[in-house]
Design a protein around this motif. Sequence first.
Motif, PDB file in Angstrom:
ATOM      1  N   GLN A  41      -5.510  -2.596  14.349  1.00  0.00           N
ATOM      2  CA  GLN A  41      -7.098  -1.896  13.618  1.00  0.00           C
ATOM      3  C   GLN A  41      -7.698  -0.792  14.816  1.00  0.00           C
ATOM      4  O   GLN A  41      -8.397   0.201  14.278  1.00  0.00           O
ATOM      5  CB  GLN A  41      -8.209  -3.209  12.899  1.00  0.00           C
ATOM      6  CG  GLN A  41      -9.624  -2.483  12.826  1.00  0.00           C
ATOM      7  CD  GLN A  41     -10.096  -3.496  12.137  1.00  0.00           C
ATOM      8  OE1 GLN A  41      -9.836  -5.005  11.710  1.00  0.00           O
ATOM      9  NE2 GLN A  41     -11.561  -3.677  12.151  1.00  0.00           N
ATOM     10  N   ASP A  42      -7.807  -2.093  16.280  1.00  0.00           N
ATOM     11  CA  ASP A  42      -8.206  -1.150  17.048  1.00  0.00           C
ATOM     12  C   ASP A  42      -8.005   0.582  17.601  1.00  0.00           C
ATOM     13  O   ASP A  42      -7.703   1.620  17.742  1.00  0.00           O
ATOM     14  CB  ASP A  42      -8.364  -1.574  18.401  1.00  0.00           C
ATOM     15  CG  ASP A  42      -9.806  -2.777  18.493  1.00  0.00           C
ATOM     16  OD1 ASP A  42     -10.409  -2.694  17.714  1.00  0.00           O
ATOM     17  OD2 ASP A  42      -9.512  -3.396  18.958  1.00  0.00           O
TER      18      ASP A  42
ATOM     19  N   LEU B  80      -8.646   3.148  14.958  1.00  0.00           N
ATOM     20  CA  LEU B  80     -10.075   3.677  14.995  1.00  0.00           C
ATOM     21  C   LEU B  80     -10.033   4.645  15.767  1.00  0.00           C
ATOM     22  O   LEU B  80     -10.149   5.623  15.505  1.00  0.00           O
ATOM     23  CB  LEU B  80     -10.507   2.492  15.277  1.00  0.00           C
ATOM     24  CG  LEU B  80     -11.532   1.578  14.295  1.00  0.00           C
ATOM     25  CD1 LEU B  80     -12.072   0.336  14.519  1.00  0.00           C
ATOM     26  CD2 LEU B  80     -11.964   1.914  13.021  1.00  0.00           C
TER      27      LEU B  80
ATOM     28  N   GLU C 173     -10.307   8.898  15.282  1.00  0.00           N
ATOM     29  CA  GLU C 173     -11.771   9.599  16.023  1.00  0.00           C
ATOM     30  C   GLU C 173     -10.981  10.751  17.172  1.00  0.00           C
ATOM     31  O   GLU C 173     -11.630  11.550  17.087  1.00  0.00           O
ATOM     32  CB  GLU C 173     -12.064   8.192  17.012  1.00  0.00           C
ATOM     33  CG  GLU C 173     -13.008   7.334  16.551  1.00  0.00           C
ATOM     34  CD  GLU C 173     -13.502   6.433  17.643  1.00  0.00           C
ATOM     35  OE1 GLU C 173     -13.744   6.353  19.137  1.00  0.00           O
ATOM     36  OE2 GLU C 173     -14.523   5.333  16.852  1.00  0.00           O
TER      37      GLU C 173
ATOM     38  N   VAL D  85     -15.521  -3.582   6.854  1.00  0.00           N
ATOM     39  CA  VAL D  85     -15.469  -3.318   8.550  1.00  0.00           C
ATOM     40  C   VAL D  85     -16.244  -4.788   9.101  1.00  0.00           C
ATOM     41  O   VAL D  85     -17.811  -4.219   9.040  1.00  0.00           O
ATOM     42  CB  VAL D  85     -16.776  -2.259   8.680  1.00  0.00           C
ATOM     43  CG1 VAL D  85     -16.487  -1.941  10.389  1.00  0.00           C
ATOM     44  CG2 VAL D  85     -16.407  -0.614   8.706  1.00  0.00           C
TER      45      VAL D  85
END
Length: 371
Positions: free
Chosen positions: A141-142, A145, A149, A160
């Motif tokens: 998940q990190d 993200l 970005e 979230v």
Amino acid sequence: MNRQRLRGLIRKEFLQVLRDPSAIAIAFVLPVILLLLFGYGVSLDAREVPIAVVIDSPTPQTASFVAGLDYSPYFAPRYVATAAAASEALMAGQVSGILWLRGDFDRLLLTGRTAPIGVWLNAVDANHATLLRGYLEGVWQDWMLIQAETAGLALAMPVVAEPRIWFNPAVRSRDFLVPGLIAVIMTLIGALLTALVIAREWERGTMEALMASPVTMGEILLGKLIPYFLLGMGGLLLSVAMAVWLFQVPLVGSFWLLVLCSALFLLVALGMGLLISTLAKNQFVAGQVAIIVTFLPAFILSGFIFDIRSMPEAVQIITHLVAARFYVAILQTLFLAGNVWPLILTNAAALLLMMLIFLGITRAKSRKRLD
């Protein structure tokens, strides 16, 4: 109650403790050994877990993803050339899981579809496997993200999560285990020592001499109770000092409230030990009964390691007969949460009731008679 006779009995018992190093060892050496073993040797955390990583086609995208594993405190990745070799390592117990990034990882990632990642986990220990799965999902998940970005895109996620961890923000199992271990130590000191003292008097024939003297049975019981109560409180102070200064376990609540509740539990343990010793009249039998009736329930049914709410309902009812259950709740509350009065008062009231029951039965069963 004659104070002079009582002082003489207490002095006699202290001299007996000094002449018998085993009592001092149980009160002061045993806590140190148990705390060192559990503090350093037992951990419910999943850290530095070996996991095999298979990358069919190394690319900058796969490199950025596995970098999350390299810098994670939870994984110790081992890069393997093929999935077959990783499977052999998993079967041999060399790794706890496999992470497989297939050859079309980049292509499917660019199309906006889920990138194909294969994960195999050794689930012999189900709790450990569940932790690993959660950690891997967090890494994934990190990374997603960060990729979103970097590309200037908004990653659409249905939920979230913003976790907030209370009472043990470091998420260290040591902070949970060490306070519970103090309850096991206090049970051993209180029950095991006093389970042997009256039985020893019967075996050595000195109980007959005591009964022939003017001392009352209440004075004999207090003469046994007070010295071992002081030994137990000394063991408590040593255990708390090691927990706070050696293992860095936070003591959020009041120290004096901890001492007061510990004294209450110690009296319960002493009452159980004296009752066992009064009924057994044999050191070997008293010792075995003390371990089975006090130590094992305190270890298994107190919530020290195993969550009581996950036990069958019938076993949960039985745990209310285990004094260590209430003391473990007090310890973990005072160490990690603070002075939560409703919880502390409820469990302290249960300990007070148990203390009155065990000491009352012991006094009722103690008679100045040889039969």
